[in-house]
Design an enzyme around this catalytic site. Structure first.
Site, PDB file in Angstrom:
ATOM      1  N   HIS A   1      89.074  15.172  20.644  1.00 14.14           N
ATOM      2  CA  HIS A   1      89.869  16.304  20.178  1.00 14.14           C
ATOM      3  C   HIS A   1      91.147  16.412  21.004  1.00 14.14           C
ATOM      4  CE1 HIS A   1      89.105  19.582  23.218  1.00 14.14           C
ATOM      5  NE2 HIS A   1      87.936  18.992  23.396  1.00 14.14           N
TER       6      HIS A   1
ATOM      7  N   GLU B   1      89.042  21.779  17.587  1.00 12.05           N
ATOM      8  CA  GLU B   1      87.694  21.621  18.139  1.00 12.05           C
ATOM      9  C   GLU B   1      87.269  22.836  18.922  1.00 12.05           C
ATOM     10  OE1 GLU B   1      84.749  20.296  21.343  1.00 12.05           O
ATOM     11  OE2 GLU B   1      86.689  21.319  21.456  1.00 12.05           O
TER      12      GLU B   1
ATOM     13  N   ASP C   1      85.084  13.359  25.341  1.00 12.27           N
ATOM     14  CA  ASP C   1      85.466  14.750  25.600  1.00 12.27           C
ATOM     15  C   ASP C   1      85.206  15.047  27.074  1.00 12.27           C
ATOM     16  OD1 ASP C   1      86.083  17.410  25.453  1.00 12.27           O
ATOM     17  OD2 ASP C   1      84.661  17.900  23.856  1.00 12.27           O
TER      18      ASP C   1
ATOM     19  N   HIS D   1      88.320  25.218  31.003  1.00 15.83           N
ATOM     20  CA  HIS D   1      88.907  26.304  30.194  1.00 15.83           C
ATOM     21  C   HIS D   1      89.692  27.296  31.053  1.00 15.83           C
ATOM     22  CE1 HIS D   1      86.298  25.881  26.288  1.00 15.83           C
ATOM     23  NE2 HIS D   1      86.967  24.778  26.613  1.00 15.83           N
TER      24      HIS D   1
END
Length: 332
Positions: free
Chosen positions: A126, A172, A201, A288
């Site tokens: 992604h 994604e 990923d 994140h």
């Protein structure tokens, strides 16, 4: 990698067929004495990091992130597309017209037009990130490693047994939406031609481990063999199960595997003893977060993943044997 699988519906109507792809080249002649034999390349990690630097710069010019709905994502697509086109690929942008976040950019699909079109091995990552930061490990790392592998394949141009198709997915992070749309859009015959899908990923986590999706499967065998050859003793990617784009393919019965180095889960003492790093700390402490920058990249892990992708691609799709003078014709 998404934090958890959102409830993206797979029941929406199919509104887009498979992307148009270049035709196969003609078969080799029966008089060929040897195939265009070549070993899997040693993918240059400096070139992979150069792609990461460009993705970082793109994020910097676009509010600090590359979320699927932003200009940062669309500029990321343009960068990857430009590199592929310069290498000779025909590249298709596939708009996600159902199931994606409103305003999300396209999937990007590129197929190397050699080998048996009925046996497709697909490699994907992604390309989008979260709004919190530039997303260098999640998932600039997988996207960049995949891109450099595509360029290395074009440069070497080996004789192919089977087809190789590359994909960079949109949306994604919002629920695997781009890859789900792609697989849903294929006909059952087109899905049946995909012999395996490989996903990459977060392959450069700074406190990472060496994880393989469905590690005991036949699809995973070449991936495991390469990391085994390095003495890495990889483990099953339990943290990532159902949380990245391989799940979109798995739901339709397509064999899947892939590499990962871990996200927010914590490294065990046994894993730290085996791989180094800090027990009790997250595999990626910047998962994140705004600190997922170029400083958040494990170059050694990135190198091992990039080379493992090449090994897998060569094992699954490249002609590595010798052809006798009376051999049957084979596709190239």
């Amino acid at each position: 990698m998404i934090r958890r699988l959102a409830g993206a519906s797979l029941s929406l109507a199919v509104v887009l067929g498979a992307a148009a792809l270049p035709a196969a080249a003609g078969p080799a002649t029966a008089s060929t004495t040897t195939a265009n034999v070549s070993a899997a390349p040693d993918v240059d990690v400096a070139k992979v990091r150069a792609h990461l630097s460009e993705l970082s710069a793109i994020a910097g010019r676009n509010g600090g992130n590359r979320r699927s709905t932003t200009q940062g994502y669309r500029d990321s697509v343009a960068y990857v597309k430009g590199k592929l086109q310069a290498a000779g690929y025909t590249v298709t942008e596939q708009p996600c017209t159902s199931g994606c976040t409103s305003g999300a950019g396209p999937n990007l699909i590129a197929e190397w037009p050699r080998g048996d079109a009925n046996n497709v091995y697909m490699f994907g990552a992604h390309l989008d990130g979260v709004a919190a930061g530039p997303g260098m490990n999640d998932n600039g790392s997988g996207s960049a490693a995949l891109l450099e592998n595509a360029l290395a394949l074009a440069q070497q141009n080996p004789t192919m047994r089977n087809r190789v198709r590359f994909a960079w997915w949109t949306d994604e992070e919002q629920g695997l939406n781009g890859s789900a749309f792609y697989v849903r859009s294929l006909s059952s015959a087109e899905r049946a031609r995909i012999r395996a899908y490989y996903n990459f990923d977060m392959v450069a986590s700074t406190n990472g481990g060496y994880f393989i999706n469905h590690i005991t499967s036949s699809a995973a065998a070449p991936m495991k063999a390469y990391w085994d050859s390095l003495g890495l003793r990889p483990e099953e990617n339990t943290e990532g199960a159902g949380r990245s784009d391989d799940y979109s393919f798995q739901r339709y019965g397509i064999p899947t595997s892939g590499y990962a180095m871990g996200a927010g889960a914590r490294k065990t003492s046994a894993q730290a003893a085996k791989w180094g790093g800090t027990a009790g700390a997250s595999y990626d402490p910047c998962y994140h977060r705004a600190c997922d920058t170029l400083s958040n990249i494990n170059t050694t892990g990135l190198d091992r993943a990039a080379d493992g992708i090449a090994h897998t691609l060569w094992q699954q799709a490249v002609q590595t044997g010798l052809l006798a003078d009376d051999a049957s014709p084979r596709g190239t």
